[in-house]
Design a protein around this motif. Structure first.
Motif, PDB file in Angstrom:
ATOM      1  N   GLU A   1       0.809  -1.215   0.000  1.00  0.00           N
ATOM      2  CA  GLU A   1       0.000   0.000   0.000  1.00  0.00           C
ATOM      3  C   GLU A   1       0.847   1.272   0.000  1.00  0.00           C
ATOM      4  N   HIS A   2       0.306   2.278  -0.664  1.00  0.00           N
ATOM      5  CA  HIS A   2       0.868   3.635  -0.647  1.00  0.00           C
ATOM      6  C   HIS A   2       0.623   4.209   0.748  1.00  0.00           C
ATOM      7  N   ASN A   3       1.384   5.227   1.104  1.00  0.00           N
ATOM      8  CA  ASN A   3       1.191   5.851   2.420  1.00  0.00           C
ATOM      9  C   ASN A   3      -0.213   6.444   2.604  1.00  0.00           C
ATOM     10  N   ALA A   4      -0.876   6.756   1.509  1.00  0.00           N
ATOM     11  CA  ALA A   4      -2.237   7.307   1.615  1.00  0.00           C
ATOM     12  C   ALA A   4      -3.169   6.314   2.306  1.00  0.00           C
ATOM     13  N   VAL A   5      -2.883   5.034   2.163  1.00  0.00           N
ATOM     14  CA  VAL A   5      -3.661   4.004   2.850  1.00  0.00           C
ATOM     15  C   VAL A   5      -2.962   3.628   4.161  1.00  0.00           C
ATOM     16  N   TRP A   6      -1.669   3.365   4.038  1.00  0.00           N
ATOM     17  CA  TRP A   6      -0.928   2.795   5.172  1.00  0.00           C
ATOM     18  C   TRP A   6      -0.895   3.739   6.384  1.00  0.00           C
ATOM     19  N   ARG A   7      -0.587   5.011   6.143  1.00  0.00           N
ATOM     20  CA  ARG A   7      -0.516   5.971   7.264  1.00  0.00           C
ATOM     21  C   ARG A   7      -1.901   6.169   7.899  1.00  0.00           C
ATOM     22  N   CYS A   8      -2.933   6.160   7.059  1.00  0.00           N
ATOM     23  CA  CYS A   8      -4.316   6.278   7.564  1.00  0.00           C
ATOM     24  C   CYS A   8      -4.593   5.141   8.548  1.00  0.00           C
ATOM     25  N   LEU A   9      -4.260   3.926   8.120  1.00  0.00           N
ATOM     26  CA  LEU A   9      -4.549   2.757   8.957  1.00  0.00           C
ATOM     27  C   LEU A   9      -3.697   2.762  10.223  1.00  0.00           C
ATOM     28  N   LYS A  10      -2.415   3.065  10.092  1.00  0.00           N
ATOM     29  CA  LYS A  10      -1.527   3.057  11.267  1.00  0.00           C
ATOM     30  C   LYS A  10      -1.976   4.125  12.273  1.00  0.00           C
ATOM     31  N   THR A  11      -2.417   5.262  11.768  1.00  0.00           N
ATOM     32  CA  THR A  11      -2.870   6.338  12.665  1.00  0.00           C
ATOM     33  C   THR A  11      -4.116   5.897  13.436  1.00  0.00           C
ATOM     34  N   LEU A  12      -5.043   5.246  12.754  1.00  0.00           N
ATOM     35  CA  LEU A  12      -6.264   4.769  13.431  1.00  0.00           C
ATOM     36  C   LEU A  12      -5.923   3.644  14.405  1.00  0.00           C
ATOM     37  N   GLU A  13      -4.957   2.814  14.039  1.00  0.00           N
ATOM     38  CA  GLU A  13      -4.533   1.717  14.919  1.00  0.00           C
ATOM     39  C   GLU A  13      -4.014   2.318  16.232  1.00  0.00           C
ATOM     40  N   ARG A  14      -3.244   3.371  16.119  1.00  0.00           N
ATOM     41  CA  ARG A  14      -2.659   4.020  17.300  1.00  0.00           C
ATOM     42  C   ARG A  14      -3.716   4.826  18.074  1.00  0.00           C
ATOM     43  N   ASP A  15      -4.570   5.570  17.351  1.00  0.00           N
ATOM     44  CA  ASP A  15      -5.454   6.527  18.019  1.00  0.00           C
ATOM     45  C   ASP A  15      -6.784   5.945  18.515  1.00  0.00           C
ATOM     46  N   ILE A  16      -7.385   5.048  17.736  1.00  0.00           N
ATOM     47  CA  ILE A  16      -8.695   4.562  18.197  1.00  0.00           C
ATOM     48  C   ILE A  16      -8.709   3.061  18.445  1.00  0.00           C
ATOM     49  N   GLY A  17      -7.657   2.369  18.018  1.00  0.00           N
ATOM     50  CA  GLY A  17      -7.590   0.926  18.266  1.00  0.00           C
ATOM     51  C   GLY A  17      -8.336   0.092  17.261  1.00  0.00           C
ATOM     52  N   ILE A  18      -7.776   0.007  16.048  1.00  0.00           N
ATOM     53  CA  ILE A  18      -8.290  -0.957  15.070  1.00  0.00           C
ATOM     54  C   ILE A  18      -7.203  -2.012  14.903  1.00  0.00           C
ATOM     55  N   THR A  19      -7.520  -3.142  14.321  1.00  0.00           N
ATOM     56  CA  THR A  19      -6.472  -4.121  14.033  1.00  0.00           C
ATOM     57  C   THR A  19      -6.298  -4.244  12.520  1.00  0.00           C
ATOM     58  N   ILE A  20      -5.042  -4.473  12.112  1.00  0.00           N
ATOM     59  CA  ILE A  20      -4.733  -4.534  10.674  1.00  0.00           C
ATOM     60  C   ILE A  20      -4.136  -5.909  10.360  1.00  0.00           C
ATOM     61  N   SER A  21      -4.651  -6.563   9.329  1.00  0.00           N
ATOM     62  CA  SER A  21      -4.036  -7.803   8.846  1.00  0.00           C
ATOM     63  C   SER A  21      -3.570  -7.570   7.419  1.00  0.00           C
ATOM     64  N   VAL A  22      -2.359  -8.046   7.127  1.00  0.00           N
ATOM     65  CA  VAL A  22      -1.829  -7.899   5.775  1.00  0.00           C
ATOM     66  C   VAL A  22      -1.965  -9.246   5.068  1.00  0.00           C
ATOM     67  N   VAL A  23      -2.670  -9.247   3.945  1.00  0.00           N
ATOM     68  CA  VAL A  23      -2.857 -10.499   3.203  1.00  0.00           C
ATOM     69  C   VAL A  23      -2.494 -10.268   1.736  1.00  0.00           C
ATOM     70  N   PRO A  24      -2.236 -11.352   0.989  1.00  0.00           N
ATOM     71  CA  PRO A  24      -1.913 -11.158  -0.435  1.00  0.00           C
ATOM     72  C   PRO A  24      -3.019 -10.393  -1.147  1.00  0.00           C
ATOM     73  N   PHE A  25      -2.578  -9.482  -1.987  1.00  0.00           N
ATOM     74  CA  PHE A  25      -3.470  -8.563  -2.689  1.00  0.00           C
ATOM     75  C   PHE A  25      -4.662  -9.253  -3.367  1.00  0.00           C
ATOM     76  N   LYS A  26      -4.373 -10.340  -4.089  1.00  0.00           N
ATOM     77  CA  LYS A  26      -5.414 -10.997  -4.886  1.00  0.00           C
ATOM     78  C   LYS A  26      -6.568 -11.507  -4.039  1.00  0.00           C
ATOM     79  N   GLU A  27      -6.279 -11.888  -2.787  1.00  0.00           N
ATOM     80  CA  GLU A  27      -7.311 -12.518  -1.956  1.00  0.00           C
ATOM     81  C   GLU A  27      -8.313 -11.522  -1.376  1.00  0.00           C
ATOM     82  N   ILE A  28      -7.931 -10.238  -1.327  1.00  0.00           N
ATOM     83  CA  ILE A  28      -8.778  -9.267  -0.623  1.00  0.00           C
ATOM     84  C   ILE A  28     -10.182  -9.181  -1.225  1.00  0.00           C
TER      85      ILE A  28
END
Lengths: 349, 172
Positions: free
Chosen positions: A97-124
């Motif tokens: 992912e580009h930072n436009a996605v990645w930084r958004c997710l990391k910020t929410l993970e830190r600030d509100i508590g979401i969980t992130i799983s990284v999976v192969p692109f095709k499966e999403i």
């Protein structure tokens, strides 16, 4: 003479019709959309509507009201990610992912508590389809150069920018909302109508579009898409693919070149990343620009996780971005220039 | 193309409902000759041949087509105004194309009363349509705010006869 090979950052040049349509609007109409009761304001409204419809058609979507304008793909991704995710939510994302996605997710993970799983692109897409999960696609690099069908691909939210493959100006992008769930607005403010109500309206596009729209940008974007539709996305994609294949073949002939990523032009869209052994990417880009007038990108290109995968997170890469207006001669000139840069002593590069 | 353009000329908040808007649009040509054909095709339309106007509902929207213009009330925003203008333009052009196969209707259609409609509703007050009573549903059905498909009960086998009569009354 100059050669532009940074089309993945922004496409250049733009079709003349894009420039003329924007100048014409600013010279002869100029009124804001959704804010006036006079004829020119209504003309402005009409032009904005026509572009919404054009975008909907481009992505095989049938509701222009749910085509939202934004600044760029980054803002669209923020609107979608921050408008949907709540504390405790779980997000599945890809490893590139580009930072436009990645930084958004990391910020929410830190600030509100979401969980992130990284999976192969095709499966999403398949996982989302199977479990009925909202599926957000970042089409910053693909819109306009690769046909996208939101219905066939089961895309719930499609974020795009206007200034890359869609050949429009900078500062305009959008989000296609093919989803019935609740999207909390990122911004609050005026929407033209219904002004006595103290909150954002719940209808689209006004719910997510607040403040004066970038009407010249929207009109320019509309002309960019019109240009693409007249030529045909397939034709654009084929030309870029041919140039890409040619570039792969020619670049491989350069001594001490390292080319990253898939070498199959079917699997990538318009970009090739490489390094010259023993030389910094920034140095190579500098020499190409100063000595040969060739513009390319150097560094991590806002996608550190992709560089982690190819092992270039510390050094970065040179990246060429091929566009519809490039020709075979541009690649030939680049290859000759790289051969010359290769011969420069290390201190120079 | 018979009707080249439907140009929005005026948008304002609805007087009856501040959350909604209404708009007016001008046609690029006179379409009076098509009005009786539209009347024949739109079964819920109210047509006045002498005055030259035709009104019908689509959901909560009230649409009036004149010989040279269009007026629509209860839209939600500007985008919907342009969407509706295009819809009406397409509708008029489509009817024009098919007009040789349509028998024009010059009379004003007799509107069934809510009570007449109610007679053929299931009268179970099941609330599946979102209304508390069948009479309330019937009132909105007459106004064109609902389609008969929204009444799930009437589509059950035991109400088949009522459904057939209802379809007849509604000219479906």
């Amino acid at each position: 003479m100059s050669i532009y090979l940074d089309n993945a950052a922004t496409t250049y040049p733009k079709p003349q019709t894009v420039i003329e349509s924007m100048a014409n609007f600013m010279t002869n109409i100029g009124a804001t959309s959704g804010r006036g009761a006079y004829e020119k304001a209504l003309q402005s409204d009409m032009l904005v509507y026509q572009v919404r419809k054009r975008i909907a058609t481009l992505f095989n979507f049938n509701d222009p009201k749910k085509v939202i304008f934004s600044l760029n793909a980054t803002e669209s991704l923020n609107i979608a990610i921050k408008g949907i995710l709540k504390k405790g939510d779980h997000v599945i994302t890809s490893s590139i992912e580009h930072n436009a996605v990645w930084r958004c997710l990391k910020t929410l993970e830190r600030d509100i508590g979401i969980t992130i799983s990284v999976v192969p692109f095709k499966e999403i897409g398949e996982i989302c389809r199977k479990y009925n999960i909202p599926f957000l696609v970042d089409a910053a690099q693909t819109a306009g150069v690769f046909p996208i069908d939101v219905k066939e691909s089961n895309i719930s939210l499609l974020a795009f920018t206007g200034h890359k493959g869609l050949l429009g100006p900078m500062g305009i992008g959008g989000l296609v909302i093919n989803w019935e769930g609740d999207l909390n607005p990122l911004k609050s403010g005026g929407t033209g109508g219904d002004s006595a109500y103290e909150y954002q309206p719940d209808y689209y596009p006004n719910r997510l579009e607040t403040g004066t729209l970038n009407v010249p940008g929207i009109i320019g974007l509309g002309e960019g898409i019109k240009y693409i539709q007249e030529i045909g996305e397939d034709k654009i994609h084929s030309k870029e693919k041919l140039l890409l294949r040619y570039a792969f073949n020619q670049l491989q002939k350069i001594k001490d070149i390292i080319i990253y990523g898939p070498k199959d032009s079917e699997k990538i869209i318009g970009v090739i990343s490489f390094n010259l052994k023993g030389k910094s990417c920034e140095g190579v880009a500098y020499e190409l620009d100063q000595q040969f007038g060739i513009m390319i990108r150097a560094g991590l290109h806002c996608a550190p996780s992709a560089h982690e995968i190819i092992g270039t997170k510390k050094v970065g890469t040179c990246r060429i971005g091929i566009g519809y207006f490039n020709e075979k001669e541009d690649i030939e000139f680049l290859v000759e220039a790289l051969k010359k840069v290769n011969k420069l002593s290390e201190g120079n590069c | 193309m018979f009707l080249e353009e439907v140009r929005v000329t005026f948008i304002e908040p609805c007087t009856a409902d501040a959350n909604k808007m209404r708009f007016k649009a001008k046609f690029s040509r006179d379409i009076s000759e098509i009005l009786p054909y539209l009347n024949a095709q739109i079964k819920t339309a109210q047509y006045n041949h002498t005055a030259g106007n035709l009104t019908f509902n689509q959901g909560i929207k009230i649409i009036t087509i004149y010989s040279d213009s269009l007026a629509v009330a209860k839209i939600i925003n500007e985008t919907e105004a342009y969407e509706m203008s295009e819809y009406i333009q397409d509708l008029i052009n489509e009817i024009y194309e098919k007009k040789d196969d349509i028998a024009p209707l010059f009379e004003t259609r007799k509107k069934p009363s809510a009570f007449e409609i109610y007679k053929y509703l299931p009268k179970t007050n099941c609330r599946k349509c979102g209304e508390t009573t069948c009479l309330a549903f019937g009132t909105k059905l007459v106004l064109g705010q609902y389609q008969i498909e929204k009444c799930r009960t009437i589509h059950e086998v035991e109400y088949k006869e009522k459904l057939d009569r209802m379809m007849g009354i509604l000219n479906c």
